[in-house]
Every structure is written in structure tokens, then in C-alpha cells.
Design an enzyme around this catalytic site. Structure first.
Site, PDB file in Angstrom:
ATOM      1  N   ASP A  58       0.811  -1.052  -0.176  1.00 15.43           N
ATOM      2  CA  ASP A  58       0.064  -0.064  -0.157  1.00 15.43           C
ATOM      3  C   ASP A  58       0.970   1.091   0.031  1.00 15.43           C
ATOM      4  O   ASP A  58       1.739   1.460   1.040  1.00 15.43           O
ATOM      5  CB  ASP A  58      -0.833   0.137   1.193  1.00 15.43           C
ATOM      6  CG  ASP A  58      -1.771   1.252   1.236  1.00 15.43           C
ATOM      7  OD1 ASP A  58      -2.737   1.182   0.741  1.00 15.43           O
ATOM      8  OD2 ASP A  58      -1.506   2.372   2.091  1.00 15.43           O
ATOM      9  N   LYS A  75      -2.285   6.067  -4.426  1.00 21.28           N
ATOM     10  CA  LYS A  75      -3.507   6.924  -4.069  1.00 21.28           C
ATOM     11  C   LYS A  75      -3.086   8.505  -4.839  1.00 21.28           C
ATOM     12  O   LYS A  75      -2.201   8.750  -4.898  1.00 21.28           O
ATOM     13  CB  LYS A  75      -3.705   7.169  -2.624  1.00 21.28           C
ATOM     14  CG  LYS A  75      -3.728   5.958  -1.942  1.00 21.28           C
ATOM     15  CD  LYS A  75      -3.885   6.171  -0.364  1.00 21.28           C
ATOM     16  CE  LYS A  75      -3.650   4.879   0.339  1.00 21.28           C
ATOM     17  NZ  LYS A  75      -2.292   4.596   0.930  1.00 21.28           N
ATOM     18  N   HIS A 120      -7.322   9.570  -2.063  1.00 25.08           N
ATOM     19  CA  HIS A 120      -6.799   9.570  -0.682  1.00 25.08           C
ATOM     20  C   HIS A 120      -7.667  10.327   0.177  1.00 25.08           C
ATOM     21  O   HIS A 120      -7.778   9.815   1.309  1.00 25.08           O
ATOM     22  CB  HIS A 120      -5.470  10.373  -0.914  1.00 25.08           C
ATOM     23  CG  HIS A 120      -4.451   9.790   0.197  1.00 25.08           C
ATOM     24  ND1 HIS A 120      -3.110   9.795  -0.100  1.00 25.08           N
ATOM     25  CD2 HIS A 120      -4.633   9.591   1.676  1.00 25.08           C
ATOM     26  CE1 HIS A 120      -2.526   9.141   1.075  1.00 25.08           C
ATOM     27  NE2 HIS A 120      -3.364   9.041   1.942  1.00 25.08           N
ATOM     28  N   TYR A 137       3.385   9.715   0.010  1.00 24.17           N
ATOM     29  CA  TYR A 137       4.457   9.253   0.921  1.00 24.17           C
ATOM     30  C   TYR A 137       5.693   9.395   0.482  1.00 24.17           C
ATOM     31  O   TYR A 137       6.616   9.092   1.398  1.00 24.17           O
ATOM     32  CB  TYR A 137       4.189   7.632   1.220  1.00 24.17           C
ATOM     33  CG  TYR A 137       2.810   7.412   1.852  1.00 24.17           C
ATOM     34  CD1 TYR A 137       1.922   8.090   2.237  1.00 24.17           C
ATOM     35  CD2 TYR A 137       2.482   6.060   1.504  1.00 24.17           C
ATOM     36  CE1 TYR A 137       0.745   8.014   2.750  1.00 24.17           C
ATOM     37  CE2 TYR A 137       1.089   5.627   2.213  1.00 24.17           C
ATOM     38  CZ  TYR A 137       0.384   6.679   2.536  1.00 24.17           C
ATOM     39  OH  TYR A 137      -0.854   6.428   2.912  1.00 24.17           O
TER      40      TYR A 137
HETATM   41  N1  LIG Z   1      -5.275   6.161   3.533  1.00 31.41           N
HETATM   42  C1  LIG Z   1      -4.690   7.031   4.628  1.00 31.41           C
HETATM   43  O1  LIG Z   1      -5.133   8.194   4.803  1.00 31.41           O
HETATM   44  C2  LIG Z   1      -3.715   6.392   5.343  1.00 31.41           C
HETATM   45  C3  LIG Z   1      -3.190   5.376   5.059  1.00 31.41           C
HETATM   46  N2  LIG Z   1      -2.221   4.771   6.005  1.00 31.41           N
HETATM   47  C4  LIG Z   1      -1.723   3.542   5.446  1.00 31.41           C
HETATM   48  O2  LIG Z   1      -1.763   2.460   6.546  1.00 31.41           O
HETATM   49  C5  LIG Z   1      -0.249   2.264   6.814  1.00 31.41           C
HETATM   50  C6  LIG Z   1      -0.216   1.749   8.249  1.00 31.41           C
HETATM   51  O3  LIG Z   1      -0.474   2.781   9.013  1.00 31.41           O
HETATM   52  P1  LIG Z   1       0.653   3.565   9.881  1.00 31.41           P
HETATM   53  O4  LIG Z   1      -0.060   4.843  10.460  1.00 31.41           O
HETATM   54  O5  LIG Z   1       1.886   3.929   8.995  1.00 31.41           O
HETATM   55  O6  LIG Z   1       1.047   2.666  10.905  1.00 31.41           O
HETATM   56  P2  LIG Z   1       1.049   1.437  12.164  1.00 31.41           P
HETATM   57  O7  LIG Z   1      -0.389   1.504  12.829  1.00 31.41           O
HETATM   58  O8  LIG Z   1       0.864   0.330  11.262  1.00 31.41           O
HETATM   59  O9  LIG Z   1       1.990   1.822  12.893  1.00 31.41           O
HETATM   60  C7  LIG Z   1       3.381   1.770  12.593  1.00 31.41           C
HETATM   61  C8  LIG Z   1       4.243   2.210  13.926  1.00 31.41           C
HETATM   62  O10 LIG Z   1       4.062   1.825  14.961  1.00 31.41           O
HETATM   63  C9  LIG Z   1       5.274   1.249  15.377  1.00 31.41           C
HETATM   64  N3  LIG Z   1       4.985  -0.453  15.926  1.00 31.41           N
HETATM   65  C10 LIG Z   1       4.575  -1.225  15.389  1.00 31.41           C
HETATM   66  N4  LIG Z   1       4.842  -2.341  16.084  1.00 31.41           N
HETATM   67  C11 LIG Z   1       5.279  -2.105  17.069  1.00 31.41           C
HETATM   68  C12 LIG Z   1       5.605  -2.869  18.257  1.00 31.41           C
HETATM   69  N5  LIG Z   1       5.386  -3.957  18.477  1.00 31.41           N
HETATM   70  N6  LIG Z   1       6.149  -2.118  19.178  1.00 31.41           N
HETATM   71  C13 LIG Z   1       6.520  -0.728  19.142  1.00 31.41           C
HETATM   72  N7  LIG Z   1       6.175  -0.264  17.946  1.00 31.41           N
HETATM   73  C14 LIG Z   1       5.576  -0.803  16.947  1.00 31.41           C
HETATM   74  C15 LIG Z   1       6.340   1.208  13.988  1.00 31.41           C
HETATM   75  O11 LIG Z   1       7.441   1.145  14.684  1.00 31.41           O
HETATM   76  P3  LIG Z   1       8.738   0.404  13.919  1.00 31.41           P
HETATM   77  O12 LIG Z   1       8.989   1.134  12.530  1.00 31.41           O
HETATM   78  O13 LIG Z   1       9.930   0.413  14.917  1.00 31.41           O
HETATM   79  O14 LIG Z   1       8.314  -1.037  13.669  1.00 31.41           O
HETATM   80  C16 LIG Z   1       5.783   2.493  13.359  1.00 31.41           C
HETATM   81  O15 LIG Z   1       6.207   3.514  13.888  1.00 31.41           O
HETATM   82  C17 LIG Z   1       0.677   3.282   6.305  1.00 31.41           C
HETATM   83  O16 LIG Z   1       2.037   2.980   6.092  1.00 31.41           O
HETATM   84  C18 LIG Z   1      -0.140   3.538   4.861  1.00 31.41           C
HETATM   85  O17 LIG Z   1       0.181   2.613   4.109  1.00 31.41           O
HETATM   86  C19 LIG Z   1      -2.015   5.313   7.180  1.00 31.41           C
HETATM   87  C20 LIG Z   1      -2.616   6.455   7.584  1.00 31.41           C
HETATM   88  C21 LIG Z   1      -3.431   7.027   6.817  1.00 31.41           C
HETATM   89  O1  LIG Z   2      -3.290  10.722   4.443  1.00 30.07           O
HETATM   90  C1  LIG Z   2      -2.389  10.599   5.295  1.00 30.07           C
HETATM   91  N1  LIG Z   2      -2.163  10.949   6.460  1.00 30.07           N
HETATM   92  C2  LIG Z   2      -1.202  10.371   7.166  1.00 30.07           C
HETATM   93  C3  LIG Z   2      -0.648  10.554   8.273  1.00 30.07           C
HETATM   94  C4  LIG Z   2       0.195   9.258   8.610  1.00 30.07           C
HETATM   95  C5  LIG Z   2       0.584   8.227   7.972  1.00 30.07           C
HETATM   96  C6  LIG Z   2      -0.066   8.144   6.731  1.00 30.07           C
HETATM   97  C7  LIG Z   2      -0.806   9.123   6.294  1.00 30.07           C
HETATM   98  C8  LIG Z   2      -1.792   9.262   5.124  1.00 30.07           C
HETATM   99  O2  LIG Z   2      -1.815   8.639   4.230  1.00 30.07           O
END
Ligand SMILES: NC(=O)C1=CN([C@@H]2O[C@H](COP(=O)(O)OP(=O)(O)OC[C@H]3O[C@@H](n4cnc5c(N)ncnc54)[C@H](OP(=O)(O)O)[C@@H]3O)[C@@H](O)[C@H]2O)C=CC1
Ligand SMILES: O=C1Nc2ccccc2C1=O
Length: 325
Positions: A50, A84, A115, A55
Site C-alpha cells: 500500500d 493513491k 486519498h 508518501y
Molecule cells: N489512507 C490514509 O489516509 C492512510 C493510510 N495509511 C496506510 O496504512 C499504513 C499503516 O498505518 P501507519 O499509520 O503507518 O501505522 P501502524 O499503525 O502500522 O504503526 C506503525 C508504527 O508503529 C510502530 N510499531 C509497530 N509495532 C510495534 C511494536 N510491536 N512495538 C513498538 N512499536 C511498534 C512502528 O515502529 P517500527 O517502525 O519501529 O516497527 C511504526 O512507527 C501506512 O503505512 C499507510 O500505508 C496510514 C494512515 C493514513
Molecule cells: O493521508 C495520510 N495522512 C497520514 C498520516 C500518517 C500516516 C499516513 C498518512 C496518510 O496516508
């Protein structure tokens, strides 16, 4: 033996399929590191990546995919790639997708998402992604609540399905009111999924049931609550991880996959990526207990300023407790 999350696929409303577990690719620090994250994930069995123009990681995903294809680890058709279109490209999603394809080094993506259901003021290259006026307020192309440009933008995405550049289109960050306004204007291609924040601290049953009724899958982002992984700390999540002998991350992925939702974990820790692959068979009672955590204590962790005004709601039982307008 514990089942594997990497082997679950869901059917989309256009007959195509999508792997339930997708790797999130928001950069944690240097975006170049995403290349190794993708290689590690694919070698561990993930078949869904994804990403988004926003990003800045598409180029490194492209490098990873090229290496994986060249080494014969997987073929293009084995991998599901989502990108997106950012709202500052609302006027020309086709251009955004062309840029994404170029960066990814691909001829097509499997899915393009709108998005956010808003229109931001961007130039022909979608810059800047967060346009602000001299007072620091976001510059929208029309009103984020009553405006219709996001609908025109979705219609332009529909035209893309007729090209060979994407197999499917979908939406992200849509509330029910936003979707109800789009629905009568859809020309031919319904969205295949709605990607939203979803975890035990933010259960949105009304929203999920509405979209499931429309035949639109839910894809859960921020499954551990994003940076700092606050959702991991829930005592019940820890207890279930011990009970099923898996990681808390795997409990939080199973929470979605067992209920028919796609889940998108992200990690910069390559060892962690490899361990988020099992699918513990949580009982219906355990799933309901996880659900109730957020009914009692709802928390939204992605608080982007453009997320306000979109009509997201939190419900306690049948009672509306908060509206994020
Ligand atoms: N459509 C939208 O608007 C959005 C889409 N997304 C998508 O969803 C994906 C996932 O969401 P995202 O917000 O990135 O995050 P997650 O909820 O997957 O969280 C990731 C974070 O949690 C930490 N983490 C994970 N497991 C542990 C653990 N066991 N102990 C400590 N820290 C941990 C990771 O650190 P570490 O790197 O150290 O493992 C990282 O910093 C995004 O990458 C993106 O692709 C996200 C937000 C908005
Ligand atoms: O739109 C976004 N805002 C965000 C903030 C944190 C991680 C991912 C996203 C998105 O994809």
C-alpha cells in the site's frame, strides 16, 4: 498450527481479488529504507503493498519490485499494488497516476484510491500537498463539507479504469455522509473499498456495516495506532498474544482479517515485518471484547487537519457521542 494471514484473499465487487494483508509504506525517517522493507515483506509472504504519491516512497518500492522480479522471487501478477491520488491532484488524477507508475516502474497498478474526499489547491504537479494561506489556513478548491469537486475527481478516476493503468479504483477517508453525496453521481465504477483508520480504539460499526452493505470492503489503516503503537498497549491485546502465542501486532491484524477487513501494518523493523504473518483464530467473543474497548474509549490517532469536517462519527451503542465536523 496457526493459519497464515499472508494466504487470505478477499473478493472485490468487480470480481477481482485482494490479499487481506498489505504492507504500509509511510516512511519512518529516510524513505530509501522502504526498499528493504518491501523486499523483506515479499520474501516473508506479503503479496500486497500500500503506497501513495503523498508518501514519497514509490521510487523505492519500484526498486524493490524490480529486484524481486529480476531475481524471480515473484512475478508482477503475484503482487497487488495500491497507490493513491492526493487531493491537490483532484483536477487531474490521471497525471498523478502516471507519475506514480513512472516512480513504481510499473505499467499498471492494481488499485488507485482517492486519498481524501476533498479538493485542495495544487499546481499541475499537485504541489504543494498542503497549500496554506498567509494565516496558515489550508487552501481548498471548494468547501470541504459542501463542495462537489471531490465528486468530479472521483468521476475522473472512473475514466482511468477504462485505460490499462489501473485494475480497480477505490476511496479513502470517506464517512457515510460523504459517500451518500457521491453515490448518485457514480457513472459506472463503484469503489471496491474504503480505506479508513480502524483498530480496537476506533471501531466504527455503523460505517463498516454501511459500506459492507454497499459491497465495499473496508481496508484498515494504522492498525496499531501509528507512531508509538499505542494500541499494542491494551492489556487485552497483550493477553491474547500470550494466549495464542503470537505477537500483539498479529492479534491486531487478525482483528480485521477475521471480520473481512484488509489490514495494512507498517514497520521499519525488518524482524517485525517477518513476524506479522500469522492469523490466530480469535473467537467471536474475543473479537467483540476488542471491539468494546473503543466503544468505551474511542481514540483517533491520524489527526490530519484536512480530516476535519468530513462527517466522521463515534457511536456508543446506538447513541451518537461525538461528531468530528
Ligand atoms: N489512507 C490514509 O489516509 C492512510 C493510510 N495509511 C496506510 O496504512 C499504513 C499503516 O498505518 P501507519 O499509520 O503507518 O501505522 P501502524 O499503525 O502500522 O504503526 C506503525 C508504527 O508503529 C510502530 N510499531 C509497530 N509495532 C510495534 C511494536 N510491536 N512495538 C513498538 N512499536 C511498534 C512502528 O515502529 P517500527 O517502525 O519501529 O516497527 C511504526 O512507527 C501506512 O503505512 C499507510 O500505508 C496510514 C494512515 C493514513
Ligand atoms: O493521508 C495520510 N495522512 C497520514 C498520516 C500518517 C500516516 C499516513 C498518512 C496518510 O496516508
Amino acid at each position: 498450527m496457526t493459519k497464515l494471514a499472508t494466504s487470505v484473499v478477499f473478493k472485490l465487487n468487480n470480481g477481482k481479488t485482494i490479499p487481506a494483508l498489505g504492507l504500509g509504506t509511510v516512511p519512518s525517517g529516510d524513505p530509501k529504507h522502504v526498499k528493504d522493507q518491501v523486499i523483506t515483506a515479499v520474501k516473508a509472504g506479503y503479496r500486497h503493498i500500500d503506497t501513495a504519491w503523498y508518501y514519497g516512497t514509490e521510487e523505492y518500492i519500484g526498486e524493490a519490485l524490480k529486484e524481486l522480479f529480476d531475481e524471480g522471487v515473484v512475478k508482477r501478477e503475484d503482487i497487488f499494488v495500491t497507490t493513491k491520488v492526493w487531493p491537490s491532484f483532484w483536477h487531474n488524477p490521471a497525471k498523478s497516476v502516471d507519475i506514480s507508475l513512472e516512480r513504481l516502474g510499473l505499467d499498471y497498478v492494481d488499485l488507485v484510491l482517492q486519498h481524501w474526499p476533498i479538493a485542495l489547491h495544487g499546481d499541475e504537479n499537485g504541489e504543494p500537498p498542503a497549500p496554506k494561506d498567509k494565516d496558515g489556513n489550508l487552501i481548498y478548491e471548494d468547501d470541504p463539507i459542501t463542495g462537489e469537486k471531490y465528486i468530479q475527481s472521483y468521476n475522473k478516476l472512473e475514466d482511468l479504469v477504462e485505460t490499462s493503468k489501473t485494475k480497480s479504483i477505490g476511496i479513502s477517508n470517506y464517512s457515510i455522509p460523504k459517500y451518500k453525496r457521491l453515490l448518485p453521481h457514480i457513472k459506472k465504477h463503484k469503489p471496491v473499498l474504503n480505506q479508513i483508520e480502524y483498530h480496537p480504539h476506533l471501531p466504527q460499526r455503523e460505517l463498516v456495516e454501511y459500506f459492507q452493505h454497499q459491497g465495499i470492503l473496508i481496508s484498515a489503516y494504522s492498525p496499531v495506532g501509528s507512531n508509538g503503537a499505542p494500541v499494542i498497549k491494551i492489556p487485552l491485546v497483550q493477553e491474547l498474544a500470550k494466549k495464542y502465542d503470537v505477537t500483539p501486532n498479529e492479534i491486531l491484524s487478525a482483528y480485521h482479517i477475521l471480520e473481512g477487513r484488509i489490514v495494512l501494518p507498517r514497520s521499519s523493523n525488518l524482524e517485525r515485518i517477518k513476524t506479522i504473518v500469522r492469523l490466530p483464530e480469535l473467537s467471536k467473543t474475543e473479537l467483540e471484547e476488542l471491539y468494546q474497548i473503543g466503544v468505551k474509549d474511542p481514540q483517533r490517532y491520524i489527526n490530519d487537519p484536512w480530516g476535519y469536517g468530513l462527517g466522521f462519527r463515534w457511536w456508543k451503542g446506538d447513541t451518537l457521542t461525538k461528531v468530528f465536523d
